[in-house]
Design an enzyme around this catalytic site. Structure first.
Site, mmCIF file in Angstrom:
data_model
loop_
_atom_site.group_PDB
_atom_site.id
_atom_site.type_symbol
_atom_site.label_atom_id
_atom_site.label_comp_id
_atom_site.label_asym_id
_atom_site.label_seq_id
_atom_site.Cartn_x
_atom_site.Cartn_y
_atom_site.Cartn_z
ATOM 1 N N TYR A 196 32.271 35.888 40.773
ATOM 2 C CA TYR A 196 32.438 37.171 41.470
ATOM 3 C C TYR A 196 31.380 37.338 42.550
ATOM 4 C CZ TYR A 196 33.592 42.098 42.072
ATOM 5 O OH TYR A 196 33.982 43.301 42.588
ATOM 6 N N GLU A 226 43.626 43.700 40.518
ATOM 7 C CA GLU A 226 43.702 44.421 41.788
ATOM 8 C C GLU A 226 44.511 43.681 42.844
ATOM 9 O OE1 GLU A 226 39.882 45.949 43.193
ATOM 10 O OE2 GLU A 226 39.128 45.682 41.177
ATOM 11 N N ASP A 256 38.140 44.447 38.960
ATOM 12 C CA ASP A 256 36.863 43.780 39.241
ATOM 13 C C ASP A 256 35.744 44.261 38.313
ATOM 14 O OD1 ASP A 256 37.956 42.247 41.208
ATOM 15 O OD2 ASP A 256 37.232 43.441 42.876
ATOM 16 N N GLU A 309 33.264 50.076 40.909
ATOM 17 C CA GLU A 309 34.504 50.403 41.600
ATOM 18 C C GLU A 309 35.704 49.883 40.819
ATOM 19 O OE1 GLU A 309 36.078 50.468 46.218
ATOM 20 O OE2 GLU A 309 34.423 49.171 45.653
ATOM 21 N N HIS A 351 26.070 40.446 35.236
ATOM 22 C CA HIS A 351 26.693 39.613 36.255
ATOM 23 C C HIS A 351 25.926 38.305 36.398
ATOM 24 C CE1 HIS A 351 28.908 43.009 38.612
ATOM 25 N NE2 HIS A 351 29.099 43.080 37.313
ATOM 26 N N ARG A 398 30.428 40.045 44.358
ATOM 27 C CA ARG A 398 29.667 41.298 44.514
ATOM 28 C C ARG A 398 28.699 41.402 43.335
ATOM 29 N NH1 ARG A 398 34.883 42.840 46.212
ATOM 30 N NH2 ARG A 398 34.928 43.345 48.442
ATOM 31 N N ASP A 406 32.830 45.616 38.298
ATOM 32 C CA ASP A 406 31.778 46.461 38.850
ATOM 33 C C ASP A 406 32.213 47.913 38.718
ATOM 34 O OD1 ASP A 406 33.732 46.737 40.824
ATOM 35 O OD2 ASP A 406 32.695 45.453 42.263
#
Length: 765
Positions: free
Chosen positions: A307, A9, A82, A86, A354, A309, A84
């Site tokens: 990460y 990203e 990423d 999103e 995670h 988040r 997740d």
């Protein structure tokens, strides 16, 4: 020549990963999202299975062109956005866009996921690719559709019923409700008086207090003593019975353990950064993103943290082993618990794949990295590093003591204290608190035995009043959002930013206060959309989205269950509720001019009290005024410099100011607060003085006192020192994260800059 294309990203992440992979790889960035719903009605079509209409984001076109060009020489495409929902959706959108353009042809597309940007993690991810997860994509599509349907239906409703430009959101509205309800609770609060009685004791070198816990056989509660006369009566009785000393009745000693806090997750990182560093949630996440994507450490681009988040407190086994080895080497083997500490995630739907937020290598301690990081990056990395290390250390041990003392047969007192015997993890890190306790936790008491007499210096009474619950700070608001299940950790920063951007709330002494518009929007939503701003409803909806991501529910039925009753409520409100119903609140008070009922109304400058007979009757007053309209507040000892009329303190859009009483004939105005003098002569007109002023947005600047005749101004504090390079009469003090505080010439064409610390040291020498 590259045979493999890896797409991430962020360009910073691409730069870091590119150094880890061989010459056969090319790493490019999508620069975030590549397509989104069309920005108009009909982007989500409930009548046709909630079909969603997407379009490419304009700013992403040049990045997609670069990806398309690279695809010509690519054998395999790796999507490494990423880890997740999103990120999964961005990978899916990329695949769809490239496929629609016919660029993929027979090229295989594989999804790779890593939670830290290190050479080992990236290489391992590429060795274990997978397909894009349809479940995660559908969960993100459902979230996006819900947010669109709520926003595109509630926001226009607010424009019609309250004011144009307002918005309502699926998660921002319950968050606003939290803040408004807390403010209303504070306003309803009625303080209650109570008194405490405390003995001041002295024994050898120790002076310590003891609080009254029993009087005449009755247990002392918070409201046992409610006035001064009762407190004085209790004090006199106790002094008389004590005869100058209290007798030790009981001594209880025990040892207490305190365990370290779990490693950071997104929400706890935001809370702790707010408490200890004063960072907003948004600022915390921006800095954490930089640490995750990679920092240049002497020519090597390195991702410093995992990460950021995440809602999992788990740590990878190899990371735990590295941390335990480090603790033994740095702090000693006795600081390592026998077994690694394992923490349980409190969040019901934590993504256990995670990890918690931790350093990618504990060997990179904050002190060795300080020169490579900006001040903010160094502070946040230090916080993450210390919390992670402490989480795997032994507990702290305290010796606690509770001593009960008698004042004859009149009453009992209790003295408590504790002594830190073994600091354990506290030697590295201690968790912050939202509200400070009055209790002195580290008070050390003298060694006392039962039956021993302790000299009494005095017995003191102290008046107290109960206090309302505190307003939310960023830390406590994030904690409340997490507890109620409103949104997810990755959305907290955007929720808070949206509430501030819409001017629904403002920060006052780092606490959130709802604005008048925020109150009215909340009242409208809670009255007419009660179900949709209910905390439990919002949390259940989040649970359903999580179930979709796990493949336990289909996303379309979830949207169907939501949409039908919601649309019915929107249509019903649009038809049956008038703007006056929303923005007007009737009062049981008659207008002093025409005797019609008064009401609280919403104007351009906020809420005020006005006559319901408007426009026939123009009576108004401030909401705070309780009686007749107050006369204008005059400025004593001065008149208008333009027309000699009286000057008045007026209220405007940006607060109070001084204006002429003859307005609109005379339009003279000036700031209410006199600008601060700097003592620096204006370098342009050489007659005025540079004064510190505040812009309408609250930013400080420095401008000539002869404004508007002279319009010279600078943003940074001026210094009465000529520029050694170009001779301009002043320099300014400029502070940046990278370069610190410098003396710079305000003339851009000059470019002179020198460290303020270096010049201070030179002057000292």
């Amino acid at each position: 020549m590259s045979h493999y294309l890896l797409i991430v990203e962020s360009p910073a992440k691409a730069k870091t990963i590119n150094k880890y992979l061989g010459k056969d790889f090319q790493v490019l960035a999508s620069y975030g999202h590549v397509r989104d719903l069309i920005p108009k009605e009909g982007a989500v079509d409930p009548a046709h299975g909630f079909a969603m209409k997407y379009e490419p984001i304009a700013r992403s076109s040049k990045h997609l062109d670069a990806i398309a060009k690279a695809l010509e020489k690519t054998d395999i495409v790796y999507l490494a956005t990423d880890p997740d929902r999103e990120g999964e959706a961005i990978s899916w959108h990329l695949q769809q866009l490239l496929a629609d353009k016919g660029l993929l042809k027979d090229k295989p597309v594989q999804r790779v996921v890593f939670h830290e940007i290190t050479q080992r993690a990236v290489a391992e991810a590429i060795q274990h690719p997978r397909d894009i997860s349809t479940d995660l994509v559908n969960a993100q599509q459902a979230r996006r559709a819900l947010d669109y349907l709520v926003g595109f239906n509630l926001s226009p409703l607010l424009w019609r019923k309250v004011r144009r430009g307002l918005s309502a959101g699926r998660v921002q509205s319950p968050a606003l409700r939290l803040i408004v309800e807390r403010e209303e609770e504070i306003e309803r609060f009625e303080a209650r008086e109570y008194w405490s009685v405390q003995a001041q004791l002295a024994m050898e070198t120790h002076r310590f207090p003891a609080r009254l816990i029993q009087f005449d056989g009755e247990k002392i509660e918070q409201f046992s003593i409610t006035d001064q006369s009762s407190a004085e009566r209790v004090r006199s009785r106790l002094l008389e019975a004590a005869q100058g000393a209290l007798s030790v009745e009981q001594v209880l000693r025990k040892q207490k353990r305190r365990n370290p806090a779990a490693p950071f997750i997104t929400s706890t990182l935001q809370q702790e950064a707010a408490r200890k560093l004063g960072f907003t949630a948004k600022r915390t996440m921006q800095i954490a993103q930089q640490l995750y994507e990679g920092i240049d450490l002497g020519g090597e681009q390195v991702g410093l943290i995992t990460y950021m988040r995440t809602d999992s407190v788990a740590l990878a086994q190899d990371a735990v082993q590295e941390i335990r080895t480090f603790i033994g080497d740095r702090y000693g083997a006795d600081q390592i618990p026998a077994q690694p500490r394992v923490y349980k995630t409190r969040a019901k739907n934590a993504q256990e794949a995670h990890e918690a937020i931790r350093p990618t290598s504990v060997e990179r301690d904050p002190d060795t990295l300080r020169r490579a990081l900006s001040p903010d990056q160094a502070k946040l990395y230090d916080l993450i590093w210390k919390r992670t290390v402490a989480s795997q250390m032994v507990h702290a041990t305290y010796d606690t003591v509770a001593i009960t003392l008698k004042a004859g047969d009149a009453g009992q007192f209790r003295a408590t204290g504790q002594t830190l015997v073994h600091p354990g993890f506290i030697a590295v890190y201690q968790e912050g608190r939202d509200e400070q306790s009055d209790e002195d936790e580290n008070r050390e008491l003298p060694a006392l035995a039962e039956g021993q007499a302790v000299p009494l210096e005095d017995i003191q009474n102290e008046q107290h009043f109960t206090e309302p619950p505190p307003r939310f700070s960023e830390a406590t608001l994030v904690k409340a959002l997490e507890e109620f299940g409103i949104g997810r950790p990755s959305t907290y920063a955007s929720i808070i930013s949206t509430l501030q951007d819409r001017e629904y709330v403002v920060l006052d002494r780092k606490r959130f206060v709802p604005t008048d518009v925020g109150r009215i929007v909340n009242r409208f939503l809670t009255q007419h959309f009660t179900q949709y701003v209910d905390y439990q409803f919002t949390a259940r909806l989040e649970d359903q989205l999580d179930a979709i991501s796990r493949g336990e529910r289909d996303w379309v039925p979830v949207l169907e269950d939501f949409w039908a009753p919601f649309k019915h409520r929107v249509d019903e409100t649009l038809e049956n509720v008038s703007r006056a119903d929303v923005t007007t609140e009737a009062l049981e008070e008659a207008c002093p001019k025409c005797s019609k009922p008064l009401a609280i109304r919403l104007g351009r400058r906020g809420r005020f009290i006005g006559c319901s007979g408007y426009p026939d009757c123009d009576y108004t007053r401030n909401l705070e005024d309780k009686g007749e309209e107050a006369p204008p507040e005059r400025v004593e000892g001065r008149v208008c410099p333009e027309c000699s009329s009286a000057l008045e303190i007026k209220h405007g859009r940006y607060g109070k100011f001084i204006g002429c009483s003859s307005y609109p004939k005379c339009k003279h105005i000036e700031p209410l607060v006199k600008p601060l003098e700097t003592g620096v002569t204006c370098p342009e007109c050489k007659e005025g003085e540079l004064l510190q002023r505040k812009s309408r947005y609250g930013k400080l600047f420095y401008s000539c006192s002869r404004y508007p005749t002279c319009k010279y101004a600078v943003w940074n504090p001026p210094l009465a020192e000529p520029c050694p390079q170009c001779g301009w009469p002043i320099l300014t003090l400029k502070t940046t994260k990278r370069r610190g505080t410098e003396k710079v010439c305000p003339r851009k064409e000059c470019g002179y800059a020198v460290s303020a610390e270096d010049t201070a040291l030179a002057n000292a020498d």
